[in-house]
Design a protein around this motif. Sequence first.
Motif, PDB file in Angstrom:
ATOM      1  N   ARG A  87     -64.926 -19.380  26.450  1.00 46.22           N
ATOM      2  CA  ARG A  87     -64.861 -20.843  26.369  1.00 46.22           C
ATOM      3  C   ARG A  87     -65.404 -21.318  25.032  1.00 46.22           C
ATOM      4  N   TYR A  88     -66.480 -20.675  24.571  1.00 51.05           N
ATOM      5  CA  TYR A  88     -67.041 -21.053  23.280  1.00 51.05           C
ATOM      6  C   TYR A  88     -65.992 -20.867  22.183  1.00 51.05           C
ATOM      7  N   THR A  89     -65.279 -19.759  22.216  1.00 51.42           N
ATOM      8  CA  THR A  89     -64.219 -19.545  21.235  1.00 51.42           C
ATOM      9  C   THR A  89     -63.194 -20.674  21.323  1.00 51.42           C
ATOM     10  N   ALA A  90     -62.886 -21.114  22.524  1.00 52.74           N
ATOM     11  CA  ALA A  90     -61.929 -22.204  22.704  1.00 52.74           C
ATOM     12  C   ALA A  90     -62.416 -23.500  22.047  1.00 52.74           C
ATOM     13  N   THR A  91     -63.732 -23.713  21.991  1.00 51.12           N
ATOM     14  CA  THR A  91     -64.248 -24.943  21.380  1.00 51.12           C
ATOM     15  C   THR A  91     -63.950 -25.001  19.891  1.00 51.12           C
ATOM     16  N   GLN A  92     -63.630 -23.873  19.295  1.00 55.57           N
ATOM     17  CA  GLN A  92     -63.341 -23.821  17.858  1.00 55.57           C
ATOM     18  C   GLN A  92     -61.866 -24.071  17.546  1.00 55.57           C
ATOM     19  N   MET A  93     -61.058 -24.224  18.582  1.00 58.57           N
ATOM     20  CA  MET A  93     -59.624 -24.430  18.400  1.00 58.57           C
ATOM     21  C   MET A  93     -59.357 -25.774  17.738  1.00 58.57           C
ATOM     22  N   ALA A  94     -58.459 -25.778  16.772  1.00 60.15           N
ATOM     23  CA  ALA A  94     -58.053 -27.028  16.134  1.00 60.15           C
ATOM     24  C   ALA A  94     -57.189 -27.817  17.115  1.00 60.15           C
TER      25      ALA A  94
ATOM     26  N   ARG B  15     -70.976 -31.646   9.620  1.00 63.26           N
ATOM     27  CA  ARG B  15     -70.234 -30.432   9.266  1.00 63.26           C
ATOM     28  C   ARG B  15     -71.179 -29.288   8.929  1.00 63.26           C
ATOM     29  N   PHE B  16     -72.233 -29.595   8.203  1.00 59.69           N
ATOM     30  CA  PHE B  16     -73.210 -28.567   7.838  1.00 59.69           C
ATOM     31  C   PHE B  16     -73.893 -27.994   9.070  1.00 59.69           C
ATOM     32  N   LEU B  17     -74.313 -28.875   9.970  1.00 64.11           N
ATOM     33  CA  LEU B  17     -75.001 -28.431  11.182  1.00 64.11           C
ATOM     34  C   LEU B  17     -74.087 -27.560  12.038  1.00 64.11           C
ATOM     35  N   HIS B  18     -72.862 -28.012  12.272  1.00 62.21           N
ATOM     36  CA  HIS B  18     -71.939 -27.211  13.084  1.00 62.21           C
ATOM     37  C   HIS B  18     -71.617 -25.881  12.415  1.00 62.21           C
ATOM     38  N   SER B  19     -71.439 -25.888  11.102  1.00 62.67           N
ATOM     39  CA  SER B  19     -71.155 -24.636  10.390  1.00 62.67           C
ATOM     40  C   SER B  19     -72.310 -23.656  10.500  1.00 62.67           C
ATOM     41  N   THR B  20     -73.518 -24.167  10.368  1.00 61.74           N
ATOM     42  CA  THR B  20     -74.696 -23.305  10.452  1.00 61.74           C
ATOM     43  C   THR B  20     -74.852 -22.719  11.856  1.00 61.74           C
ATOM     44  N   LEU B  21     -74.759 -23.575  12.859  1.00 58.89           N
ATOM     45  CA  LEU B  21     -74.910 -23.086  14.238  1.00 58.89           C
ATOM     46  C   LEU B  21     -73.796 -22.110  14.600  1.00 58.89           C
ATOM     47  N   HIS B  22     -72.562 -22.464  14.254  1.00 60.95           N
ATOM     48  CA  HIS B  22     -71.440 -21.583  14.577  1.00 60.95           C
ATOM     49  C   HIS B  22     -71.571 -20.248  13.843  1.00 60.95           C
ATOM     50  N   GLY B  23     -71.950 -20.293  12.584  1.00 64.13           N
ATOM     51  CA  GLY B  23     -72.121 -19.053  11.823  1.00 64.13           C
ATOM     52  C   GLY B  23     -73.180 -18.156  12.436  1.00 64.13           C
TER      53      GLY B  23
ATOM     54  N   VAL C  40     -83.619 -29.027  17.900  1.00 64.86           N
ATOM     55  CA  VAL C  40     -83.881 -27.738  18.549  1.00 64.86           C
ATOM     56  C   VAL C  40     -83.209 -27.692  19.926  1.00 64.86           C
ATOM     57  N   ALA C  41     -83.270 -28.782  20.674  1.00 58.63           N
ATOM     58  CA  ALA C  41     -82.636 -28.821  21.995  1.00 58.63           C
ATOM     59  C   ALA C  41     -81.120 -28.725  21.873  1.00 58.63           C
ATOM     60  N   PHE C  42     -80.550 -29.447  20.935  1.00 59.57           N
ATOM     61  CA  PHE C  42     -79.098 -29.424  20.710  1.00 59.57           C
ATOM     62  C   PHE C  42     -78.651 -28.015  20.315  1.00 59.57           C
ATOM     63  N   ALA C  43     -79.356 -27.435  19.360  1.00 59.80           N
ATOM     64  CA  ALA C  43     -79.006 -26.088  18.891  1.00 59.80           C
ATOM     65  C   ALA C  43     -79.153 -25.064  20.017  1.00 59.80           C
ATOM     66  N   GLY C  44     -80.187 -25.203  20.823  1.00 59.82           N
ATOM     67  CA  GLY C  44     -80.384 -24.288  21.944  1.00 59.82           C
ATOM     68  C   GLY C  44     -79.272 -24.394  22.973  1.00 59.82           C
ATOM     69  N   ALA C  45     -78.830 -25.617  23.248  1.00 59.50           N
ATOM     70  CA  ALA C  45     -77.718 -25.807  24.187  1.00 59.50           C
ATOM     71  C   ALA C  45     -76.445 -25.178  23.638  1.00 59.50           C
ATOM     72  N   TYR C  46     -76.194 -25.379  22.374  1.00 60.38           N
ATOM     73  CA  TYR C  46     -75.022 -24.812  21.695  1.00 60.38           C
ATOM     74  C   TYR C  46     -75.042 -23.279  21.784  1.00 60.38           C
ATOM     75  N   ARG C  47     -76.177 -22.715  21.434  1.00 64.27           N
ATOM     76  CA  ARG C  47     -76.317 -21.253  21.418  1.00 64.27           C
ATOM     77  C   ARG C  47     -76.207 -20.662  22.821  1.00 64.27           C
ATOM     78  N   SER C  48     -76.878 -21.271  23.782  1.00 69.26           N
ATOM     79  CA  SER C  48     -76.831 -20.716  25.139  1.00 69.26           C
ATOM     80  C   SER C  48     -75.427 -20.829  25.732  1.00 69.26           C
ATOM     81  N   TYR C  49     -74.711 -21.910  25.431  1.00 69.31           N
ATOM     82  CA  TYR C  49     -73.336 -22.034  25.922  1.00 69.31           C
ATOM     83  C   TYR C  49     -72.475 -20.912  25.349  1.00 69.31           C
ATOM     84  N   ALA C  50     -72.648 -20.629  24.072  1.00 69.19           N
ATOM     85  CA  ALA C  50     -71.866 -19.559  23.429  1.00 69.19           C
ATOM     86  C   ALA C  50     -72.138 -18.209  24.074  1.00 69.19           C
ATOM     87  N   HIS C  51     -73.378 -17.967  24.476  1.00 68.19           N
ATOM     88  CA  HIS C  51     -73.720 -16.688  25.116  1.00 68.19           C
ATOM     89  C   HIS C  51     -73.273 -16.631  26.575  1.00 68.19           C
TER      90      HIS C  51
END
Length: 189
Positions: free
Chosen positions: A99-106, A143-151, A83-94
């Motif tokens: 910058r969040y879009t940049a984190t998705q760059m290959a 991969r599943f966790l990142h896909s779910t959070l990113h989605g 929950v803490a990890f997901a919250g940090a991920y989500r709040s950073y994106a908002h």
Amino acid sequence: MARAGLSADRLTEAAAVLADEVGFENVTVSALARHFGVKDASLYSHIRNAQDLRVRLAVLALSELADKASAAIAGRSGKDALVAFAGAYRSYAHEHPGRYTATQMALDPDTAATGPSERHADLTRAVLRGYRLWEPDETDAVRFLHSTLHGYVSLERAGAFHSHPRGVEASWLRALDALDSLLSAWPAG
């Protein structure tokens, strides 16, 4: 001669601010040069090209996100860490949409293996240790966790959830409950 005050780090920081204001896809060498009131050519003594600038921005954003996630999960395990990890991920994106879009760059394999991209993956694996997953299940779960959070975050940022009366926050919390349940009962490979 390089213009006083300009450096690769300063350009990267300015590009990060610009990305949050106008979107990652709109960060160009020309836009950055305009920001500093210089000609495009003035920047090329600090960065190689637009791709170099984007990679630097992605590395900066991944580092910031890893710092935020690391602080969030410190001393936590299991669902609490998830929950803490997901919250940090989500709040950073908002807080930092460009910058969040940049984190998705290959990133090229060398940059990804030695930089904050690897650190971010290690933090995800640290969260998953509470679920006692071993390879190859751990990689699949990362991969599943990142896909779910990113989605979820991407759809939320696009406004896709706001037409329904159920609150977005309530759905987020239920999604985290579901992730915890799934990770706790991860099927054997």
